[in-house]
Design an enzyme around this catalytic site. Structure first.
Site, PDB file in Angstrom:
ATOM      1  N   ASP A  48       0.868  -1.186   0.000  1.00 61.25           N
ATOM      2  CA  ASP A  48       0.000   0.000   0.000  1.00 61.25           C
ATOM      3  C   ASP A  48       0.902   1.233   0.000  1.00 61.25           C
ATOM      4  OD1 ASP A  48      -3.258   0.235   0.910  1.00 61.25           O
ATOM      5  OD2 ASP A  48      -2.085   2.096   0.978  1.00 61.25           O
ATOM      6  N   VAL A  70       1.392   2.128  -6.240  1.00 60.71           N
ATOM      7  CA  VAL A  70       1.171   1.092  -7.275  1.00 60.71           C
ATOM      8  C   VAL A  70       1.381   1.587  -8.697  1.00 60.71           C
ATOM      9  CG1 VAL A  70      -0.446  -0.595  -6.282  1.00 60.71           C
ATOM     10  CG2 VAL A  70      -1.348   1.510  -7.300  1.00 60.71           C
ATOM     11  N   TYR A 161     -13.258   7.902 -12.788  1.00 58.34           N
ATOM     12  CA  TYR A 161     -13.341   6.601 -12.098  1.00 58.34           C
ATOM     13  C   TYR A 161     -13.941   5.554 -13.031  1.00 58.34           C
ATOM     14  CZ  TYR A 161     -14.329   3.258  -8.333  1.00 58.34           C
ATOM     15  OH  TYR A 161     -14.366   2.137  -7.522  1.00 58.34           O
ATOM     16  N   LYS A 165     -12.051   2.188 -14.471  1.00 60.71           N
ATOM     17  CA  LYS A 165     -12.511   0.831 -14.158  1.00 60.71           C
ATOM     18  C   LYS A 165     -12.910   0.080 -15.437  1.00 60.71           C
ATOM     19  CE  LYS A 165     -11.980   0.824  -9.662  1.00 60.71           C
ATOM     20  NZ  LYS A 165     -11.040  -0.078  -8.973  1.00 60.71           N
TER      21      LYS A 165
END
Ligand SMILES: NC(=O)c1ccc[n+]([C@@H]2O[C@H](COP(=O)([O-])OP(=O)(O)OC[C@H]3O[C@@H](n4cnc5c(N)ncnc54)[C@H](O)[C@@H]3O)[C@@H](O)[C@H]2O)c1
Length: 257
Positions: A48, A70, A161, A165
């Site tokens: 994380d 990430v 978003y 996705k």
């Protein structure tokens, strides 16, 4: 309104000997997934950007931690190498780290767009690619990405978003296509709204928000992170051996209409 079932006790240590990497593991769905995999016997590298992820290593044996963003290529490379180094393999990748920005399109900035594409899409891509290389050599592996109901429907006030996705879902299907011949499965879990700290983005009054989100789902409530971890865990385990390339909805019926 339905009631979230209590978390089930593990039936076996079916993942004994398996090594998993879980991103975005400091809290929420990621932390619940680490607990689920650990309870079935897996060894887990939990990563994380938040240093709180280190708490998992004190809570659980067989869990090691790493702090990093990430979306950075060197972090993806280091994470996979660290899992191999500390635990001797790379059997399961859970690409869970994600961020959300909730604004109308006219208020969405280029920086918002870049950040969500960077964390949700690019970060998942980089980790999947690095894990895939190792899994292909071993002739086996499982990748589970954490999408959203925004993988299949657009969400108003969430352009960046939803786009990120959607990209993640398409990425995962390609991983399934290219991975199949090498014994690698890849699936997306597509949750509806989950009661996690991600909802902080919305709240003025968090309880009222949770109720209104819940009302949008046919089951009349939002999900608990453990319910999503259960689906992720199923897709990571051999019990889902013939499922690949799927977008698996866990959304209380939100996308059924
Ligand atoms: N909460 C919801 O309603 C909901 C709904 C559908 C899908 N999801 C998805 O579920 C996943 C988990 O979300 P959650 O609800 O547990 O949220 P959360 O905010 O509680 O957890 C997300 C974790 O990802 C980490 N993270 C964020 N950016 C990162 C980065 N650049 N590098 C490394 N780690 C980073 C955060 O620090 C956090 O620990 C996300 O992919 C999210 O998009 C959430």
């Amino acid at each position: 309104m339905s009631v979230a079932p209590a978390a089930r006790e593990p039936e076996s240590r079916e993942l004994e000997g398996k090594v998993a990497l879980v991103t975005g593991a400091a809290r929420g769905v990621g932390a619940a997934t680490v607990a689920w995999l650990h309870a079935r016997g897996a060894r887990v590298l939990a990563t994380d950007v938040r240093p709180e992820v280190h708490d998992l290593a004190t809570r659980f044996d067989r869990v090691s931690t790493l702090v990093g963003d990430v979306s950075r290529e060197d972090v993806a490379v280091r994470s996979v190498a660290t899992a191999i180094d500390r635990f001797g393999g790379m059997d399961i990748l859970v690409g869970n780290a994600g961020r959300s920005v909730n604004k109308p399109i006219t208020e969405t900035t280029a920086a918002d767009w870049d950040e969500l594409m960077s964390v949700n899409a690019r970060g998942t891509f980089l980790h999947a690619r690095e894990a895939f290389r190792v899994m292909r050599e071993r002739g086996a592996g499982v990748i589970v990405t954490v999408g959203s109901f925004a993988c299949t429907v657009g969400l108003a006030d969430a352009a960046a978003y939803s786009a990120s996705k959607g990209a993640l879902a398409q990425l995962t299907k390609v991983l399934a296509l290219e991975g199949g011949p090498h014994g690698i499965r890849a699936n997306v879990v597509a949750p509806g709204v989950i009661e996690t700290d991600m909802l902080d983005n919305f709240r003025a009054d968090s309880r009222a928000y949770l109720r209104s989100f819940g009302d949008a789902h046919p089951l009349g409530r939002v999900a608990q992170p453990e319910e999503i971890a259960e689906v992720i865990g199923f897709l990571a385990s051999p019990r889902s051996g013939f499922i690949t390339g799927a977008v698996v909805a866990a959304d209380g019926g939100y996308t059924a209409a």
